[in-house]
Design a protein around this motif. Structure first.
Motif, short mmCIF file in Angstrom:
data_model
loop_
_atom_site.label_atom_id
_atom_site.label_comp_id
_atom_site.label_asym_id
_atom_site.label_seq_id
_atom_site.Cartn_x
_atom_site.Cartn_y
_atom_site.Cartn_z
N ALA A 69 -1.28 -3.87 8.15
CA ALA A 69 -0.22 -3.92 9.16
C ALA A 69 -0.42 -5.12 10.07
O ALA A 69 -1.55 -5.58 10.27
N LYS A 127 -18.16 6.89 -0.25
CA LYS A 127 -19.52 7.34 -0.62
C LYS A 127 -20.58 6.51 0.10
O LYS A 127 -21.73 6.91 0.20
N LYS A 166 -4.31 16.41 -1.59
CA LYS A 166 -5.67 16.93 -1.72
C LYS A 166 -6.18 17.61 -0.44
O LYS A 166 -6.79 18.66 -0.49
N GLN A 180 0.81 -1.22 0.00
CA GLN A 180 0.00 0.00 0.00
C GLN A 180 0.84 1.27 0.00
O GLN A 180 0.31 2.36 0.16
N1 CMX Z 1 -11.19 9.75 2.99
C1 CMX Z 1 -12.27 10.10 2.25
N2 CMX Z 1 -12.36 9.85 0.91
C2 CMX Z 1 -11.31 9.23 0.33
C3 CMX Z 1 -10.16 8.83 1.06
C4 CMX Z 1 -10.13 9.13 2.44
N3 CMX Z 1 -9.08 8.79 3.19
N4 CMX Z 1 -9.29 8.21 0.22
C5 CMX Z 1 -9.86 8.21 -1.00
N5 CMX Z 1 -11.08 8.82 -0.93
C6 CMX Z 1 -12.03 9.03 -2.02
C7 CMX Z 1 -11.38 9.60 -3.28
O1 CMX Z 1 -11.36 11.00 -3.24
C8 CMX Z 1 -12.27 9.04 -4.37
O2 CMX Z 1 -13.45 9.84 -4.45
P1 CMX Z 1 -14.14 10.11 -5.85
O3 CMX Z 1 -14.61 8.77 -6.36
O4 CMX Z 1 -15.24 11.06 -5.51
O5 CMX Z 1 -13.05 10.71 -6.71
C9 CMX Z 1 -12.70 7.70 -3.83
O6 CMX Z 1 -12.50 7.74 -2.41
C10 CMX Z 1 -11.88 6.54 -4.39
O7 CMX Z 1 -10.52 6.84 -4.15
P2 CMX Z 1 -9.36 6.42 -5.16
O8 CMX Z 1 -8.05 6.82 -4.57
O9 CMX Z 1 -9.70 6.90 -6.53
O10 CMX Z 1 -9.59 4.83 -5.18
P3 CMX Z 1 -8.59 3.64 -5.04
O11 CMX Z 1 -9.43 2.43 -5.21
O12 CMX Z 1 -7.40 3.81 -5.91
O13 CMX Z 1 -8.06 3.69 -3.52
C11 CMX Z 1 -8.19 3.62 -1.13
C12 CMX Z 1 -8.95 3.81 -2.47
C13 CMX Z 1 -9.08 4.15 -0.04
C14 CMX Z 1 -7.92 2.14 -0.88
C15 CMX Z 1 -6.85 4.37 -1.16
O14 CMX Z 1 -7.09 5.71 -1.52
C16 CMX Z 1 -6.11 4.38 0.17
O15 CMX Z 1 -6.28 5.27 0.99
N6 CMX Z 1 -5.20 3.41 0.37
C17 CMX Z 1 -4.32 3.34 1.52
C18 CMX Z 1 -5.03 2.70 2.58
C19 CMX Z 1 -4.27 2.61 3.84
O16 CMX Z 1 -4.45 3.41 4.73
N7 CMX Z 1 -3.45 1.56 3.98
C20 CMX Z 1 -2.71 1.26 5.18
C21 CMX Z 1 -3.60 0.45 6.07
C22 CMX Z 1 -2.79 -0.39 7.00
C23 CMX Z 1 -3.73 -0.97 8.04
O17 CMX Z 1 -4.66 -0.27 8.47
O18 CMX Z 1 -3.47 -2.11 8.46
#
Ligand code: CMX
Length: 134
Positions: free
Chosen positions: A109, A120, A71, A39
Motif C-alpha cells: 500500500a 515459522k 482458516k 496481492q
Molecule cells: N499468520 C500466520 N501464518 C500464516 C499467515 C498469517 N497471516 N498467512 C500464511 N501463514 C502460514 C500458512 O498457513 C503457511 O503455513 P504452512 O507452511 O505451515 O502451511 C505458511 O504461512 C505459508 O503460507 P502460504 O499461503 O502457503 O504461502 P504464500 O507464499 O502463498 O503466501 C503470504 C504467504 C504471507 C505472503 C500470504 O499468505 C499473504 O498473507 N499475503 C497477503 C499479504 C498482505 O497482507 N498484503 C497486503 C499488504 C499491504 C501492505 O501492508 O502494504
C-alpha cells in the motif's frame, strides 16, 4: 534493524462493516483505502498517534487473505515493522538464517516496498518489513 511498528494488519470480511468499531467506537482517524491488486486485497488505514491499523479485505476468492479468513476467521493477520533499507535488511536476515517468504521486495500500500518473513521464523506471527517511499 527495525525502526518502529509501521502498522498491524487485521483481516476482515468487509471493511465497511469493520470501520465503525475503529472509527466511531475507538475514535481512530480513517486515512483512506486502496486496492493492492497484486496481492488481491483492499486495505484501509486507521491511525491513532503514530500507530496504525491496516484492515485487509480480500478482493477475490483466491486471495491469500480469503484463505486466511477461511482458516482462522477475522483477526490479527500480520505485524509490519518499518526499516530504512529493505534490501539491506533482507540480506541481513537471510545471513542470520531467518526464513523469508519474499527474498525480493514487492509493492504494498502507498507504493511502499514490503517483504514478508515466514511465520515459522517468528513463532507463528506473520511479520512484514516495509520501507516507506522516499
Ligand atoms: N499468520 C500466520 N501464518 C500464516 C499467515 C498469517 N497471516 N498467512 C500464511 N501463514 C502460514 C500458512 O498457513 C503457511 O503455513 P504452512 O507452511 O505451515 O502451511 C505458511 O504461512 C505459508 O503460507 P502460504 O499461503 O502457503 O504461502 P504464500 O507464499 O502463498 O503466501 C503470504 C504467504 C504471507 C505472503 C500470504 O499468505 C499473504 O498473507 N499475503 C497477503 C499479504 C498482505 O497482507 N498484503 C497486503 C499488504 C499491504 C501492505 O501492508 O502494504
Amino acid at each position: 534493524m527495525v525502526k518502529k511498528i509501521n502498522h498491524i494488519g487485521v483481516a476482515v470480511h468487509n471493511i465497511e462493516e469493520a470501520l465503525p468499531f475503529y472509527q466511531q467506537q475507538l475514535g481512530m482517524l480513517y486515512e483512506g483505502s486502496e486496492v493492492v491488486a497484486e496481492q488481491k486485497v483492499r486495505v484501509a488505514f486507521l491511525s491513532v498517534g503514530e500507530s496504525r491499523i491496516e484492515l485487509l479485505e480480500p478482493t477475490s476468492d483466491d486471495s491469500p487473505v480469503a484463505k486466511f479468513l477461511e482458516k482462522n476467521g477475522p483477526g490479527t493477520h500480520h505485524i509490519a515493522y518499518e526499516v530504512e533499507d529493505i534490501q539491506a535488511e533482507l540480506a541481513s536476515l537471510k545471513e542470520q538464517g531467518v526464513r523469508l517468504i519474499d527474498e525480493v521486495p514487492r509493492t504494498g500500500a502507498h507504493q511502499t516496498q514490503i517483504a514478508f518473513l515466514h511465520p515459522k521464523a517468528s513463532g507463528g506471527v506473520l511479520t512484514e518489513i516495509c520501507q516507506a517511499k522516499h
